[in-house]
Design a protein around this motif. Structure first.
Motif, PDB file in Angstrom:
ATOM      1  N   UNK A  69     -21.924   8.493  -6.949  1.00 16.29           N
ATOM      2  CA  UNK A  69     -23.056   7.696  -7.430  1.00 16.29           C
ATOM      3  C   UNK A  69     -24.373   8.379  -7.114  1.00 16.29           C
ATOM      4  N   UNK A 107     -25.021  11.321  -9.254  1.00 10.92           N
ATOM      5  CA  UNK A 107     -25.135  11.139 -10.700  1.00 10.92           C
ATOM      6  C   UNK A 107     -26.488  10.575 -11.117  1.00 10.92           C
ATOM      7  N   UNK A 108     -27.376  10.267 -10.149  1.00 10.20           N
ATOM      8  CA  UNK A 108     -28.695   9.791 -10.588  1.00 10.20           C
ATOM      9  C   UNK A 108     -29.673  10.954 -10.653  1.00 10.20           C
ATOM     10  N   UNK A 109     -30.404  11.043 -11.787  1.00 11.04           N
ATOM     11  CA  UNK A 109     -31.393  12.116 -11.910  1.00 11.04           C
ATOM     12  C   UNK A 109     -32.523  11.891 -10.906  1.00 11.04           C
ATOM     13  N   UNK A 110     -33.126  12.978 -10.459  1.00  9.40           N
ATOM     14  CA  UNK A 110     -34.189  12.855  -9.472  1.00  9.40           C
ATOM     15  C   UNK A 110     -35.550  12.940 -10.144  1.00  9.40           C
ATOM     16  N   UNK A 115     -36.077  18.860 -11.340  1.00 12.10           N
ATOM     17  CA  UNK A 115     -35.351  18.881 -12.594  1.00 12.10           C
ATOM     18  C   UNK A 115     -34.093  19.697 -12.388  1.00 12.10           C
ATOM     19  N   UNK A 122     -29.902  20.781 -13.307  1.00 18.15           N
ATOM     20  CA  UNK A 122     -29.125  21.184 -14.466  1.00 18.15           C
ATOM     21  C   UNK A 122     -28.320  19.984 -14.945  1.00 18.15           C
ATOM     22  N   UNK A 123     -27.071  20.202 -15.275  1.00 17.57           N
ATOM     23  CA  UNK A 123     -26.266  19.103 -15.759  1.00 17.57           C
ATOM     24  C   UNK A 123     -26.063  18.090 -14.640  1.00 17.57           C
ATOM     25  N   UNK A 124     -26.060  16.821 -15.000  1.00 24.22           N
ATOM     26  CA  UNK A 124     -25.848  15.782 -14.003  1.00 24.22           C
ATOM     27  C   UNK A 124     -24.383  15.733 -13.613  1.00 24.22           C
ATOM     28  N   UNK A 125     -24.134  15.427 -12.343  1.00 24.55           N
ATOM     29  CA  UNK A 125     -22.762  15.167 -11.958  1.00 24.55           C
ATOM     30  C   UNK A 125     -22.376  13.812 -12.536  1.00 24.55           C
ATOM     31  N   UNK A 126     -21.216  13.709 -13.146  1.00 25.23           N
ATOM     32  CA  UNK A 126     -20.781  12.426 -13.689  1.00 25.23           C
ATOM     33  C   UNK A 126     -19.427  12.070 -13.097  1.00 25.23           C
ATOM     34  N   UNK A 127     -19.307  10.841 -12.611  1.00 23.81           N
ATOM     35  CA  UNK A 127     -17.994  10.370 -12.178  1.00 23.81           C
ATOM     36  C   UNK A 127     -17.168  10.207 -13.445  1.00 23.81           C
ATOM     37  N   UNK A 172     -24.685   8.885 -16.452  1.00 25.97           N
ATOM     38  CA  UNK A 172     -24.691  10.345 -16.333  1.00 25.97           C
ATOM     39  C   UNK A 172     -23.802  10.968 -17.402  1.00 25.97           C
ATOM     40  N   UNK A 222     -25.284  13.549 -20.219  1.00 26.72           N
ATOM     41  CA  UNK A 222     -24.708  14.890 -20.374  1.00 26.72           C
ATOM     42  C   UNK A 222     -24.226  15.123 -21.804  1.00 26.72           C
ATOM     43  N   UNK A 231     -27.150  15.843 -24.086  1.00 24.25           N
ATOM     44  CA  UNK A 231     -27.662  17.212 -23.901  1.00 24.25           C
ATOM     45  C   UNK A 231     -26.735  18.240 -24.543  1.00 24.25           C
ATOM     46  N   UNK A 266     -36.870   8.618 -14.038  1.00 25.33           N
ATOM     47  CA  UNK A 266     -36.038   9.715 -13.542  1.00 25.33           C
ATOM     48  C   UNK A 266     -35.181  10.278 -14.659  1.00 25.33           C
ATOM     49  N   UNK A 287     -37.280  12.295 -17.098  1.00 23.63           N
ATOM     50  CA  UNK A 287     -37.593  13.633 -16.597  1.00 23.63           C
ATOM     51  C   UNK A 287     -36.391  14.551 -16.769  1.00 23.63           C
ATOM     52  N   UNK A 288     -35.221  14.004 -16.476  1.00 18.62           N
ATOM     53  CA  UNK A 288     -34.037  14.854 -16.535  1.00 18.62           C
ATOM     54  C   UNK A 288     -33.801  15.418 -17.927  1.00 18.62           C
TER      55      UNK A 288
END
Lengths: 354, 368
Positions: free
Chosen positions: A276, A279-282, A286, A288-293, B216, B220, B223, B241, B244-245
């Motif tokens: 969790x 998987x949240x963008x900060x 910035x 790269x690819x988000x981690x996704x469960x 997420x 992804x 993108x 957030x 921005x991503x």
């Protein structure tokens, strides 16, 4: 134990004095709730334990269907029944088990000693009564105050939660207020009789960020002022970080991790929590690819065997499919205990210590 | 006569649609766009007594291959903007130039032709899919309207390909929406948006109804699709957030106006408009350590009514910097005087008389 304990706490309840020493205000022990539906029995809460002290904020974090709202509805005694049934456990509030009380006694506790703030203020307020009437109802019903006295109290409450021009606005209807103002009225209503415990179910989810910040700040101020216990139910990791003292993460009706707030974010001890957080963008970088469960939250009619998270877990082994992990006490790498931490993962050591 | 005219119009539009736009060149240019909803009084004789100025003079460019994020609170006009761009609402004034051609006033067959290239993904995957249609019919419906894209015999295979592209099992083609979870439904909505191979996709809060762990996955996917099909996105959201991503550039809206626009770095690390600064500081950060160093600006009050916006700068009633000048003179969206000609990230368009570069999120010093 029964009769004696009941009398003592009934007295203490009014004075809010002796009970705040060491015993928790609310203790939920092995709570189990199920929904009996046409398609089968959905086990919404499967043995949940937590406690809240006066002045403390516990955040219950989880996705939809994790049982976070259902467990708190069981505490409040407002579970839709049927189809929902509490099938086991204890809810000890100020030393007495609420599940053993008559519904009349529980009704008296609701509002005066524990109160709830709901997510959607527009649908939780009655559209055909003025907000003054609805706020005053608390005093008329529970305290038997006169109509004019109740209205005066309603104005005081509205001023207390920062609604401008309260004297005029007390006669307005809910639709005449903005979302943030409505949520303030909900908070005022929950506070009216100065309860010892407030349960806030997604109190800011329906609000804009700027208003969200105002409402959370108000809630935190009032909590400190009245020394209330607060259970904050949310899915938003950001909101939790702002106000909670400790966090319980729920997944498929169980608490999978408990931790003081700083600890949880710094080093999660359950793969679900870690997923969790990743998987949240900060906002401040910035990536790269988000981690996704991977995969989806489980269907409560068919909870996977063993650890409910195993089909989605990157660390899952054979044991995870067969054995339900208990809530292990989490320790430092050298075995020193960490206050208040627990993880329901067979591999918590690997998760937290790498 | 009218028919001939319409045919000519369609031909002209189709010629425009054929044009290739280089990466980084503007594909959509919005100029002084306005959408006012009239407020009327009376039952038989309707009299207009005012207007809700939902979008009130917005200008920006969307470049080929980029993602432009639009953020703002509810009521700022961001969803109305999307609807006007899609021509679901008619603009009151202003222009929407698609490859140089104004599309805000077209209708009929010409409009239908343009919509092939501009598609939309909606917020709520529970209400934007027809519960009585199978997934195959939902995703294939665009082909019914634009049969030239896929011949009848090929459609089923096309739909299955689309399901595969968005990460769903192609065998699900005969299932109904209720058999899917929220995240899967949003994938179906995305597949429908992709069906006609558009150039521009307008996403209106595409992930706000989804659980964190599923958000997420969808981000992804968006993108990945952008790279694969060379899409331009306009991404409307209230979650800063996420914006921005995903975004290359970000525009901030307040009460029907664009108040600041720039690259993601310019907006997030060097915001110069007080509203942007307040928005950024209000975002709860999932990190109790990092929060302690942050300064929080908590705005008083709510958004004023768009039917009766404040004079001068619309943000002045809630602004912590507001002065006499702000009530009288409306600040224009331009590079602020103090930063003009300078080579700093703070030199981007911002509609404030007292623009100032403030680092709110602590990105430049809090690397850890």
């Amino acid at each position: 134990m029964g009769i004696h304990a009941t009398e003592v706490t009934a007295d203490a309840g009014r004075g809010r004095t002796a009970d705040s020493e060491d015993a928790p205000l609310l203790q939920v022990k092995n709570l189990q709730v199920e929904f009996r539906t046409r398609d089968g029995v959905a086990k919404a809460v499967n043995g949940v334990n937590y406690s809240v002290r006066a002045g403390e904020t516990l955040a219950i974090l989880g996705e939809s269907g994790s049982g976070k709202s259902v467990s708190s509805q069981a505490v409040m005694g407002i579970l839709d029944s049927p189809p929902g049934f509490v099938t086991g456990g204890e809810i000890v509030f100020k030393g007495e088990d609420l599940l053993k009380l008559s519904s009349e006694k529980r009704r008296k506790i609701r509002g005066t000693q524990m109160a709830m703030i709901f997510q959607d203020a527009l649908s939780s307020l009655n559209p055909v009564h003025t907000v003054g009437t609805q706020l005053g109802e608390m005093f008329r019903v529970h305290r038997g105050t006169s109509k004019s006295e109740a209205k005066k109290k309603a104005v005081e409450l509205m001023e207390r939660v920062g609604i401008p021009a309260a004297k005029e606005r007390v006669n307005q209807y809910p639709h005449q207020f903005s979302g943030g103002m409505r949520q303030r009225i909900m908070i005022a209503m929950a506070l009216a009789l100065e309860p010892d415990l407030i349960i806030a179910d997604e109190p800011t989810t329906a609000l804009d960020v700027t208003v969200q910040a105002q409402v959370m700040e108000l809630l935190a101020d009032l909590q400190a002022e009245y020394n209330m216990g607060l259970i904050l139910i949310t899915h938003d990791l950001g909101v939790v970080a702002d106000v909670a003292d400790k966090i319980a993460v729920m997944y498929a009706g169980r608490i999978v991790e408990t931790a003081p707030v700083h600890e949880l974010y710094k080093r999660p001890a359950h793969p679900y929590t870690r997923g969790l957080l990743d998987s949240i963008p900060r906002l401040d970088q910035k990536g790269q690819e988000l981690y996704a469960i991977k995969g989806l939250p489980p269907n409560l009619l068919r909870i996977p065997s063993g650890c409910a998270f195993n089909p989605r877990c990157p660390m899952a082994q054979e044991i995870c499919r067969t054995e339900i992990p208990p809530l292990h006490a989490v320790t430092e790498a050298d075995g020193a205990p960490i206050q208040g931490r627990g993880s329901a993962c067979h591999f918590w050591k690997e998760t937290i210590h790498g | 006569m009218a028919e001939a005219q319409e045919a000519a119009e369609v031909a002209a539009i189709e010629a425009v649609m054929e044009q290739k736009v280089e990466r980084g060149e503007p594909i959509l240019q919005v100029r002084n766009l306005e959408k006012h909803f009239p407020l009327t009084q009376g039952i038989l004789i309707k009299k207009q007594i005012g207007a809700v100025k939902a979008v009130d003079g917005v200008s920006f460019d969307l470049h080929q291959g980029e993602t432009l994020g639009i953020v703002g609170e509810s009521g700022c006009g961001k969803s109305t903007l999307a609807k006007v761009l899609m021509n679901l609402e008619t603009a009151t004034a202003g222009e929407v130039l698609y490859k140089g051609e104004d599309i805000s006033k077209v209708s009929g067959r010409a409009l239908k032709a343009i919509r092939r290239n501009i598609q939309m993904v909606f917020q709520d995957p529970y209400t934007s899919l027809n519960p009585r249609m199978t997934v195959g019919d939902i995703i294939g419906e665009p082909f019914e309207i634009h049969p030239e894209v896929a011949p009848k015999g090929d459609r089923r295979r096309e739909v299955q390909d689309l399901l595969d592209v968005v990460g769903l099992n192609p065998e699900y083609i005969n299932r109904y929406p209720h058999q899917f979870s929220g995240g899967q439904r949003q994938r179906i909505g995305i597949a429908r948006g992709l069906a006609l191979k558009p150039e521009i996709i307008i996403c209106d809060e595409p992930v706000s109804a989804l659980d964190v762990s599923v958000q997420a996955q969808v981000i992804n996917l968006l993108e990945k699709l952008q790279d694969e099909f060379n899409l331009s996105y306009m991404f409307i959201a209230h979650d800063l957030s996420i914006v921005r991503h995903i975004s290359d550039r970000v525009g901030v809206m307040y009460l029907g106006k664009m108040v600041e626009i720039g690259s993601d770095e310019e907006i997030y690390e060097h915001p110069t408009h007080p509203y942007t600064q307040a928005l950024l500081s209000a975002v709860p950060v999932p990190d109790p350590e990092g929060r302690e160093g942050r300064e929080r600006i908590i705005l008083g009050g709510d958004i004023p009514s768009p039917a009766n916006p404040p004079s001068g700068c619309r943000f002045r009633t809630r602004c912590f910097k507001a002065q006499e000048k702000c009530a009288v003179e409306e600040p224009l969206l331009a590079i602020p005087q103090v930063f003009r000609g300078q080579d700093t990230p703070a030199a981007h368009e911002s509609a404030c008389h007292f623009a100032e570069d403030v680092d709110i999120v602590g990105a430049t010093n809090g690397e850890a």
